[in-house]
Enzyme design. Structure first.
Site, PDB file in Angstrom:
ATOM      1  N   GLU A  49       0.859  -1.176   0.000  1.00 31.38           N
ATOM      2  CA  GLU A  49       0.000   0.000   0.000  1.00 31.38           C
ATOM      3  C   GLU A  49       0.898   1.230   0.000  1.00 31.38           C
ATOM      4  O   GLU A  49       1.702   1.419   0.915  1.00 31.38           O
ATOM      5  CB  GLU A  49      -0.882  -0.027   1.249  1.00 31.38           C
ATOM      6  N   ASP A  60      -5.168   9.359   9.759  1.00 30.93           N
ATOM      7  CA  ASP A  60      -3.772   8.990   9.973  1.00 30.93           C
ATOM      8  C   ASP A  60      -3.269   9.551  11.293  1.00 30.93           C
ATOM      9  O   ASP A  60      -3.475  10.715  11.612  1.00 30.93           O
ATOM     10  CB  ASP A  60      -2.899   9.515   8.826  1.00 30.93           C
TER      11      ASP A  60
END
Length: 282
Positions: A49, A60
């Site tokens: 990824e 995040d």
């Protein structure tokens, strides 16, 4: 058949769970990112990824946010992701790659154009964390027409009806977020995680991969029996940052150190996942 569908079919035949490292494109530079991905592949990773740095990251945690900021400050541009993909595609045996990318980037470029450029660069799909299921149908159709997988996220707070709707508009695999909140390494995972993933796997034929919170071999081994794949992000990004910092302080190129530490970590993860998978089957 898409590249991811072929991959997971092959893994299922071998009773092997996918190991998917996450790396930030351009942290500390594109050459280092390519070297890290190659090292992870050689260490047993099955799928990578590639995070596309974005000024307003979604979900995040601080480790990945900081890596995005470093990449942007170093001059990262979207073209760098495509250049990276073409570089890696020179190796025909290289593991498949998908981008983790904000929908705003795709929308600004144009859905069909983004998918076309990503495919030409060797990517086989995209994880789009900020794409609502109510707005996903157009991109889902563009991706299906191009045999380019659209991977979407399901969280612990997603209702079961909504999980089914997300699965209907997803191809490749479902990304199950193991914890509420942001990305980051955890030593303790939710007690209902296994039950939630087991239920989801009964609702869809898609592979279910677990991400967020996997800090090392121990947590990977915990989840391997119930998942089709495991996504490891912050633990890898942190190791890259530490190796880069040490090399730069010594006046050295950070690329070899970053590749070495990620390769070693992926070997540890691979061994733990495989051992746990075999143990669960006996």
């Amino acid at each position: 058949m898409s590249e991811l569908k072929r991959l997971f079919a092959s893994l299922a035949q071998k009773n092997r769970k996918a190991l998917m490292p996450f790396v930030t494109a351009g942290d500390p530079n594109i050459a280092s990112t390519a070297a890290v991905i190659r090292a992870a592949h050689q260490a047993g990773a099955d799928l990578c990824e590639v995070g596309v740095p974005y000024s307003d990251p979604i979900a995040d945690g601080p480790v990945i946010q900081a890596s995005y900021q470093r990449a942007l400050e170093a001059g990262f541009r979207l073209q760098g992701v495509f250049d990276l993909g073409r570089d890696l595609s020179a190796d025909a045996a290289m593991m498949p790659r998908v981008t983790m990318v904000s929908y705003s980037i795709i929308y600004r470029m144009g859905m069909a154009k983004y998918v076309e450029r990503a495919k030409q660069a060797g990517y086989c799909g995209a994880i789009v964390p900020d794409l609502l299921v109510e707005e996903a149908a157009p991109l889902s159709q563009v991706c299906r027409d191009a045999e380019f997988d659209l991977i979407q996220l399901i969280t612990p707070t997603t209702t079961r009806d909504r999980q089914r709707r997300i699965a209907d508009l997803t191809t490749g695999f479902l990304y199950y977020v193991s914890v509420t909140g942001i990305t980051g390494e955890r030593t303790v995972l939710p007690t209902n995680l296994v039950d939630n993933v087991s239920w989801l796997r009964e609702q869809t034929d898609l592979p279910v991969c677990i991400g967020f919170g996997i800090s090392g071999p121990e947590t990977a081994a915990q989840l391997a029996p119930v998942a089709d794949g495991l996504i490891v992000g912050s633990a890898i990004v942190r190791r890259i940052a530490d190796a880069t910092r040490s090399a730069q302080q010594a006046g050295q190129d950070p690329t070899p150190a970053a590749a070495k530490i990620v390769g070693e970590f992926c070997r540890e993860l691979r061994q733990a996942i495989d051992e746990a998978t075999v143990h669960a089957a006996t």
